[in-house]
Design a protein around this motif. Structure first.
Motif, PDB file in Angstrom:
ATOM      1  N   ARG A  75      -9.444  -0.379  16.504  1.00  0.00           N
ATOM      2  CA  ARG A  75     -10.880  -0.094  16.407  1.00  0.00           C
ATOM      3  C   ARG A  75     -11.210   0.562  15.064  1.00  0.00           C
ATOM      4  O   ARG A  75     -12.180   0.198  14.400  1.00  0.00           O
ATOM      5  N   THR A  76     -10.398   1.532  14.653  1.00  0.00           N
ATOM      6  CA  THR A  76     -10.623   2.206  13.376  1.00  0.00           C
ATOM      7  C   THR A  76     -10.292   1.278  12.216  1.00  0.00           C
ATOM      8  O   THR A  76     -10.997   1.267  11.204  1.00  0.00           O
ATOM      9  N   MET A  77      -9.248   0.485  12.354  1.00  0.00           N
ATOM     10  CA  MET A  77      -8.890  -0.468  11.293  1.00  0.00           C
ATOM     11  C   MET A  77     -10.033  -1.442  11.035  1.00  0.00           C
ATOM     12  O   MET A  77     -10.241  -1.857   9.894  1.00  0.00           O
ATOM     13  N   ALA A  78     -10.790  -1.757  12.075  1.00  0.00           N
ATOM     14  CA  ALA A  78     -11.910  -2.689  11.931  1.00  0.00           C
ATOM     15  C   ALA A  78     -13.030  -2.115  11.056  1.00  0.00           C
ATOM     16  O   ALA A  78     -13.856  -2.865  10.539  1.00  0.00           O
ATOM     17  N   LEU A  79     -13.052  -0.813  10.862  1.00  0.00           N
ATOM     18  CA  LEU A  79     -14.056  -0.176  10.008  1.00  0.00           C
ATOM     19  C   LEU A  79     -13.740  -0.357   8.522  1.00  0.00           C
ATOM     20  O   LEU A  79     -14.602  -0.166   7.667  1.00  0.00           O
ATOM     21  N   ALA A  80     -12.502  -0.717   8.231  1.00  0.00           N
ATOM     22  CA  ALA A  80     -12.035  -0.785   6.840  1.00  0.00           C
ATOM     23  C   ALA A  80     -12.426  -2.096   6.165  1.00  0.00           C
ATOM     24  O   ALA A  80     -12.407  -3.160   6.774  1.00  0.00           O
ATOM     25  N   ASP A  81     -12.750  -1.962   4.879  1.00  0.00           N
ATOM     26  CA  ASP A  81     -13.008  -3.137   4.054  1.00  0.00           C
ATOM     27  C   ASP A  81     -11.705  -3.747   3.557  1.00  0.00           C
ATOM     28  O   ASP A  81     -11.645  -4.936   3.247  1.00  0.00           O
ATOM     29  N   GLU A  82     -10.679  -2.914   3.464  1.00  0.00           N
ATOM     30  CA  GLU A  82      -9.353  -3.400   3.072  1.00  0.00           C
ATOM     31  C   GLU A  82      -8.290  -2.424   3.543  1.00  0.00           C
ATOM     32  O   GLU A  82      -8.573  -1.287   3.880  1.00  0.00           O
ATOM     33  N   ARG A  83      -7.065  -2.932   3.556  1.00  0.00           N
ATOM     34  CA  ARG A  83      -5.916  -2.109   3.934  1.00  0.00           C
ATOM     35  C   ARG A  83      -4.952  -2.064   2.766  1.00  0.00           C
ATOM     36  O   ARG A  83      -4.656  -3.088   2.160  1.00  0.00           O
ATOM     37  N   ILE A  84      -4.473  -0.867   2.476  1.00  0.00           N
ATOM     38  CA  ILE A  84      -3.501  -0.688   1.406  1.00  0.00           C
ATOM     39  C   ILE A  84      -2.276  -0.009   1.990  1.00  0.00           C
ATOM     40  O   ILE A  84      -2.376   0.901   2.814  1.00  0.00           O
ATOM     41  N   SER A  85      -1.113  -0.458   1.539  1.00  0.00           N
ATOM     42  CA  SER A  85       0.155   0.096   1.982  1.00  0.00           C
ATOM     43  C   SER A  85       0.755   0.973   0.897  1.00  0.00           C
ATOM     44  O   SER A  85       0.676   0.652  -0.291  1.00  0.00           O
ATOM     45  N   LEU A  86       1.352   2.064   1.317  1.00  0.00           N
ATOM     46  CA  LEU A  86       2.104   2.916   0.388  1.00  0.00           C
ATOM     47  C   LEU A  86       3.591   2.582   0.454  1.00  0.00           C
ATOM     48  O   LEU A  86       4.409   3.289  -0.098  1.00  0.00           O
ATOM     49  N   GLY A  87       3.922   1.512   1.131  1.00  0.00           N
ATOM     50  CA  GLY A  87       5.306   1.054   1.246  1.00  0.00           C
ATOM     51  C   GLY A  87       5.591   0.602   2.657  1.00  0.00           C
ATOM     52  O   GLY A  87       4.859   0.941   3.590  1.00  0.00           O
ATOM     53  N   PRO A  88       6.652  -0.164   2.839  1.00  0.00           N
ATOM     54  CA  PRO A  88       6.955  -0.714   4.162  1.00  0.00           C
ATOM     55  C   PRO A  88       7.531   0.306   5.154  1.00  0.00           C
ATOM     56  O   PRO A  88       7.516   0.084   6.353  1.00  0.00           O
ATOM     57  N   GLN A  89       7.998   1.412   4.644  1.00  0.00           N
ATOM     58  CA  GLN A  89       8.595   2.403   5.531  1.00  0.00           C
ATOM     59  C   GLN A  89       7.519   3.174   6.294  1.00  0.00           C
ATOM     60  O   GLN A  89       6.385   3.267   5.861  1.00  0.00           O
ATOM     61  N   THR A  90       7.892   3.714   7.433  1.00  0.00           N
ATOM     62  CA  THR A  90       7.005   4.605   8.171  1.00  0.00           C
ATOM     63  C   THR A  90       7.214   6.002   7.621  1.00  0.00           C
ATOM     64  O   THR A  90       8.343   6.425   7.398  1.00  0.00           O
ATOM     65  N   MET A  91       6.119   6.722   7.363  1.00  0.00           N
ATOM     66  CA  MET A  91       6.254   8.091   6.866  1.00  0.00           C
ATOM     67  C   MET A  91       5.322   8.999   7.655  1.00  0.00           C
ATOM     68  O   MET A  91       4.348   8.538   8.255  1.00  0.00           O
ATOM     69  N   ALA A  92       5.613  10.264   7.643  1.00  0.00           N
ATOM     70  CA  ALA A  92       4.774  11.249   8.310  1.00  0.00           C
ATOM     71  C   ALA A  92       3.356  11.154   7.753  1.00  0.00           C
ATOM     72  O   ALA A  92       3.168  10.973   6.549  1.00  0.00           O
ATOM     73  N   HIS A  93       2.361  11.276   8.622  1.00  0.00           N
ATOM     74  CA  HIS A  93       0.976  11.125   8.165  1.00  0.00           C
ATOM     75  C   HIS A  93       0.593  12.175   7.129  1.00  0.00           C
ATOM     76  O   HIS A  93      -0.201  11.908   6.240  1.00  0.00           O
ATOM     77  N   GLN A  94       1.178  13.358   7.204  1.00  0.00           N
ATOM     78  CA  GLN A  94       0.888  14.378   6.198  1.00  0.00           C
ATOM     79  C   GLN A  94       1.514  14.014   4.854  1.00  0.00           C
ATOM     80  O   GLN A  94       0.941  14.282   3.796  1.00  0.00           O
ATOM     81  N   LEU A  95       2.672  13.388   4.882  1.00  0.00           N
ATOM     82  CA  LEU A  95       3.304  12.915   3.652  1.00  0.00           C
ATOM     83  C   LEU A  95       2.494  11.763   3.056  1.00  0.00           C
ATOM     84  O   LEU A  95       2.347  11.671   1.836  1.00  0.00           O
TER      85      LEU A  95
END
Length: 134
Positions: free
Chosen positions: A95-115
């Motif tokens: 639902r929140t992703m649908a609000l976005a005009d685009e998606r950007i990745s900081l890399g394929p790994q999963t990282m802590a949201h604060q990081l």
């Protein structure tokens, strides 16, 4: 151009110091306003009107540092305000992703949201320095 970062949760140690550090360094070239929300339900109401909304998502488009600079330059030329969305420990809902005009990745790994927040600030800082020729 105004840049806003809407993040689920408050930044805590050890990430808080890095957050302050990068926001201070960005102040000269591209100030970033950070809005922290308790949970994802509150994100939509915090997105500034007429902003280009970017969801940070590991499935999004990956950018090198030079590509970040080029992307930021294009947004400046378009005179678009930017709003980055960072989810909590579970990421962002469809639902929140649908609000976005685009998606950007900081890399394929999963990282802590604060990081994720610190890495985004660092990439914005690096992009502004590239654009400033420094």
């Amino acid at each position: 151009m105004k840049v806003t970062l809407v993040a689920v949760g408050k930044v805590k140690a050890p990430f808080a110091d890095a957050d302050v550090h990068y926001r201070k360094m960005l102040q000269r070239h591209q100030p970033v306003e950070v809005t922290e929300v308790r949970d994802e339900v509150n994100i939509e109401g915090r997105i500034p009107r007429r902003s280009h909304v970017i969801a940070l998502d590991r499935g999004g488009r990956a950018l090198s540092s030079k590509a970040w600079a080029s992307w930021l330059s294009e947004r400046r030329i378009d005179a678009q305000d930017l709003c980055f969305l960072i989810g909590g420990p579970e990421g962002l809902s469809p639902r929140t992703m649908a609000l976005a005009d685009e998606r950007i990745s900081l890399g394929p790994q999963t990282m802590a949201h604060q990081l994720t927040r610190v890495v985004l600030l660092e990439q914005l800082f690096r992009a502004t320095k590239i654009l400033a020729g420094e």
